[in-house]
Structure formats: structure tokens, C-alpha cells
Write a protein that holds these residues in place. Structure first.
Motif, PDB file in Angstrom:
ATOM      1  N   UNK A  10      -6.119   8.538 -14.561  1.00  0.00           N
ATOM      2  CA  UNK A  10      -5.465   7.600 -14.261  1.00  0.00           C
ATOM      3  C   UNK A  10      -4.862   7.537 -13.030  1.00  0.00           C
ATOM      4  N   UNK A  11      -4.430   6.302 -13.337  1.00  0.00           N
ATOM      5  CA  UNK A  11      -4.019   6.249 -11.450  1.00  0.00           C
ATOM      6  C   UNK A  11      -2.667   7.095 -11.002  1.00  0.00           C
ATOM      7  N   UNK A  12      -3.026   7.905  -9.757  1.00  0.00           N
ATOM      8  CA  UNK A  12      -2.370   9.060  -8.892  1.00  0.00           C
ATOM      9  C   UNK A  12      -1.083   8.485  -8.073  1.00  0.00           C
ATOM     10  N   UNK A  13      -1.807   7.546  -7.361  1.00  0.00           N
ATOM     11  CA  UNK A  13      -1.517   6.597  -6.465  1.00  0.00           C
ATOM     12  C   UNK A  13      -1.946   5.586  -5.724  1.00  0.00           C
ATOM     13  N   UNK A  14      -1.275   4.961  -4.836  1.00  0.00           N
ATOM     14  CA  UNK A  14      -2.024   3.607  -4.095  1.00  0.00           C
ATOM     15  C   UNK A  14      -1.280   2.760  -3.480  1.00  0.00           C
ATOM     16  N   UNK A  15      -1.771   2.524  -1.997  1.00  0.00           N
ATOM     17  CA  UNK A  15      -1.625   1.907  -0.757  1.00  0.00           C
ATOM     18  C   UNK A  15      -2.718   1.943   0.016  1.00  0.00           C
ATOM     19  N   UNK A  16      -2.397   1.962   1.276  1.00  0.00           N
ATOM     20  CA  UNK A  16      -2.972   2.403   2.193  1.00  0.00           C
ATOM     21  C   UNK A  16      -3.685   3.935   2.617  1.00  0.00           C
ATOM     22  N   UNK A  17      -4.581   4.175   3.745  1.00  0.00           N
ATOM     23  CA  UNK A  17      -4.896   5.515   3.192  1.00  0.00           C
ATOM     24  C   UNK A  17      -3.794   6.953   3.845  1.00  0.00           C
ATOM     25  N   UNK A  18      -3.480   5.803   4.417  1.00  0.00           N
ATOM     26  CA  UNK A  18      -2.077   6.699   5.346  1.00  0.00           C
ATOM     27  C   UNK A  18      -1.784   7.119   4.377  1.00  0.00           C
ATOM     28  N   UNK A  19      -1.085   6.001   3.774  1.00  0.00           N
ATOM     29  CA  UNK A  19      -0.072   6.488   2.926  1.00  0.00           C
ATOM     30  C   UNK A  19       0.013   7.269   1.668  1.00  0.00           C
ATOM     31  N   UNK A  20      -1.457   7.517   0.865  1.00  0.00           N
ATOM     32  CA  UNK A  20      -1.967   7.833  -0.149  1.00  0.00           C
ATOM     33  C   UNK A  20      -2.039   9.821   0.507  1.00  0.00           C
ATOM     34  N   UNK A  25      -0.677  11.543   2.804  1.00  0.00           N
ATOM     35  CA  UNK A  25       0.600  11.858   2.359  1.00  0.00           C
ATOM     36  C   UNK A  25       1.612  11.871   1.615  1.00  0.00           C
ATOM     37  N   UNK A  26       0.736  11.708   0.410  1.00  0.00           N
ATOM     38  CA  UNK A  26       1.396  11.483  -1.078  1.00  0.00           C
ATOM     39  C   UNK A  26       1.609  12.940  -1.486  1.00  0.00           C
ATOM     40  N   UNK A  27       2.547  13.971  -2.068  1.00  0.00           N
ATOM     41  CA  UNK A  27       2.510  14.858  -2.242  1.00  0.00           C
ATOM     42  C   UNK A  27       1.711  15.235  -3.008  1.00  0.00           C
ATOM     43  N   UNK A  28       1.513  14.377  -4.382  1.00  0.00           N
ATOM     44  CA  UNK A  28       0.175  14.962  -5.409  1.00  0.00           C
ATOM     45  C   UNK A  28      -0.655  14.465  -5.655  1.00  0.00           C
ATOM     46  N   UNK A  29      -1.324  13.726  -4.081  1.00  0.00           N
ATOM     47  CA  UNK A  29      -2.426  13.406  -3.933  1.00  0.00           C
ATOM     48  C   UNK A  29      -3.274  14.928  -2.964  1.00  0.00           C
ATOM     49  N   UNK A  30      -1.985  15.203  -2.464  1.00  0.00           N
ATOM     50  CA  UNK A  30      -2.295  16.566  -1.229  1.00  0.00           C
ATOM     51  C   UNK A  30      -3.012  17.179  -2.225  1.00  0.00           C
ATOM     52  N   UNK A  31      -2.093  18.122  -3.106  1.00  0.00           N
ATOM     53  CA  UNK A  31      -1.693  19.178  -4.336  1.00  0.00           C
ATOM     54  C   UNK A  31      -3.148  19.070  -5.197  1.00  0.00           C
ATOM     55  N   UNK A  32      -3.522  17.801  -5.679  1.00  0.00           N
ATOM     56  CA  UNK A  32      -4.660  17.378  -6.714  1.00  0.00           C
ATOM     57  C   UNK A  32      -6.195  17.368  -5.811  1.00  0.00           C
ATOM     58  N   UNK A  33      -6.084  17.067  -4.988  1.00  0.00           N
ATOM     59  CA  UNK A  33      -6.968  15.828  -4.077  1.00  0.00           C
ATOM     60  C   UNK A  33      -7.684  16.069  -2.850  1.00  0.00           C
ATOM     61  N   UNK A  34      -6.861  16.031  -2.165  1.00  0.00           N
ATOM     62  CA  UNK A  34      -7.279  15.592  -0.371  1.00  0.00           C
ATOM     63  C   UNK A  34      -6.228  17.526  -0.285  1.00  0.00           C
ATOM     64  N   UNK A  35      -5.325  18.356  -0.533  1.00  0.00           N
ATOM     65  CA  UNK A  35      -5.761  19.458  -0.073  1.00  0.00           C
ATOM     66  C   UNK A  35      -6.798  20.317  -0.371  1.00  0.00           C
ATOM     67  N   UNK A  36      -6.748  20.509  -1.526  1.00  0.00           N
ATOM     68  CA  UNK A  36      -7.926  21.442  -2.018  1.00  0.00           C
ATOM     69  C   UNK A  36      -9.313  21.176  -0.578  1.00  0.00           C
TER      70      UNK A  36
END
Length: 270
Positions: free
Chosen positions: A247-257, A259-270
């Protein structure tokens, strides 16, 4: 590229996203509404909903297993959803059509691994990809028209392979093969182009050139790119959709996603 309205959702829930505002209806090319795909109880897509505008360049990112490939499989007719709808050009339900019919509507897909005819020249690859009736008997007597030759020359220039027009495709670099396959799809003049991880295995220079190529193609075609390389996504400078668990977790510019806490936790922060 059409700008997304401020009301575009940044997170998704279990319910389908609302249909785009009526003012955007005529600009919406692709709309996935509550799409679910289950494999033996596992939901590869879980009520996935998002839309893509005409002449938009969109990047789809997410960890392995997020549903990116399954999403493209559904749009192109390779996989039938368990539930939901996929609308194209407003009133065409792609879930009722097979792969050939969907391709004929103007939806092209490029897989991660390039598939070109290695023993044929770059020019011949583009000629073989020409849209139209190429039945066996007709092909025996096929001759390019002036308009078709011009179209091949135009695509050769777009994919920066004009100097290699007589080169066998098998002799091209990995990046050049990717560009050639993109060119082969362009020969069919798709309205929507789905591109799977085009930067994988490329040099830095090829990656940068590929980003410029897709932005150039986007002037005439809607382009959806699935990618893992964040530097490449940044070079695309486009709207980004993050998928997670179908499912969609977040949308927007690359900078906005990013900095999204949920995105950092499940993807970018891995």
C-alpha cells in the motif's frame, strides 16, 4: 509536468483513496483504486490506491516486497487483482483486459534486464519494434516508408545511439542496451511507459544520462519509474510514491518522503 494538488494524501489507510477531484479527472491517466492481490493468503498488494496524471513523471520506491513489481504486473495485465479496479484514460478497466489488449491501448513496460536482439543492429532493433501489422507474409515484403525512417532517426537521437545505429546490439554497454530497449518501446508510441529499475548496473555517467533521457521522454509520454537508487530518483526531480506492504506509505517530493518518520523507519533508515 502537472503539479499534484495539496490534497494529495501523504499516507494511506485500509480504505481506498478517494477518486481525484473532478477538475483533475480529465488529466488523470492511470487510477488504481483499492487494488488487492493475494497469493496463498499473502497480500502482495493491500488495497493499493493512487493515481498518475497525464504527462507526469512519477517515481515509485519502496523496500523489497513492497509490491512495486506486482503493481506493474496488474497494470499490464500479467496479474489479475483479487479486488479493486485499475482505470486507464478515465473509463477503461484494465482488469478486464489481457496483456496484448493493454499493450495495444498504449501501455509499454520495460523490465529491469534489457531484452534486445543481440545479433541485430541498433537500427534493426528499432525497425523490428515498429508498431503496426507485421504478419509473416507482410514482413517478407516490408519496406520502411520515409515517415518510418524519420521516426527511427528521431528515436535514435532521443536515446543518444545515432552513432551506434549500425552496431550490433550485443556489442553495446549495459547502459546502451537499456536505452535501446527504451527506444524500442518508444517506437510503439506508448501513452504510458512503465520502467523497472533502469539505473541498475549502470555507471554514474550512464545513470545521469538515463535520468535526462526519461525527463526528455516525459515531454511527450507519461512515465512511471520503479527505482531503488535515491540519487537517480533525485535527478528525476519528480513526484514520489513510497510503497510498503502493498500500500501507499507516503507521497510527495523526495525531500518530503525522506523526512517522513514512517518512511525512515521502514525503508530509508534500513
Amino acid at each position: 509536468m502537472s503539479a499534484h494538488p495539496a490534497t494529495t494524501p501523504v499516507t494511506s489507510g485500509s480504505e481506498a483513496a478517494p477518486r481525484p477531484h473532478w477538475r483533475l479527472a480529465s488529466e488523470t491517466l492511470l487510477y488504481l483504486n483499492g487494488v488487492t492481490v493475494s497469493f496463498d493468503g499473502f497480500k502482495a498488494l493491500n488495497s493499493l490506491s493512487f493515481y498518475v496524471l497525464e504527462r507526469e513523471l512519477r517515481a515509485i520506491i519502496g523496500p523489497n516486497g513492497a509490491g512495486k513489481t506486482t503493481m506493474m504486473d496488474v497494470v499490464t495485465g500479467k496479474t489479475r487483482p483479487t479486488a479493486g479496479e485499475v482505470s486507464f484514460n478515465g473509463d477503461i478497466d484494465l482488469t478486464r483486459l489481457d496483456e496484448a489488449a493493454i499493450a495495444n491501448l498504449g501501455i509499454g513496460r520495460k523490465f529491469q534486464k534489457p531484452t534486445v536482439f543481440d545479433s541485430h543492429s541498433v537500427y534493426d532493433n528499432l525497425e523490428l519494434a515498429l508498431a503496426g501489422n507485421r504478419a509473416v507474409l507482410r514482413s517478407l515484403f516490408f519496406r520502411l516508408s520515409g515517415e518510418q525512417r524519420d521516426r527511427i532517426d528521431e528515436v535514435l537521437a532521443t536515446i543518444a545511439l545515432a552513432p551506434q545505429r549500425a552496431t550490433l546490439a550485443g556489442a553495446l554497454s549495459h547502459g546502451q542496451k537499456q536505452w535501446l530497449e527504451i527506444g524500442m518501446l518508444l517506437m510503439q508510441d506508448p501513452e504510458l511507459l512503465l520502467v523497472d529499475e533502469p539505473a541498475a548496473g549502470m555507471t554514474d555517467a550512464e545513470t545521469a544520462q538515463t535520468a535526462e533521457l526519461l525527463k526528455e521522454i516525459n515531454k511527450r509520454h507519461t512515465v512511471v519509474v520503479v527505482e531503488h537508487d535515491m540519487a537517480f530518483v533525485r535527478a528525476l526531480d519528480c513526484h514520489v510514491t513510497v510503497l510498503h506492504e502493498g500500500r501507499v506509505l507516503a507521497e510527495g517530493s523526495l525531500d518530503s518522503v525522506q523526512s517522513n518518520h514512517d518512511v525512515i523507519e521502514v525503508y530509508l533508515g534500513r
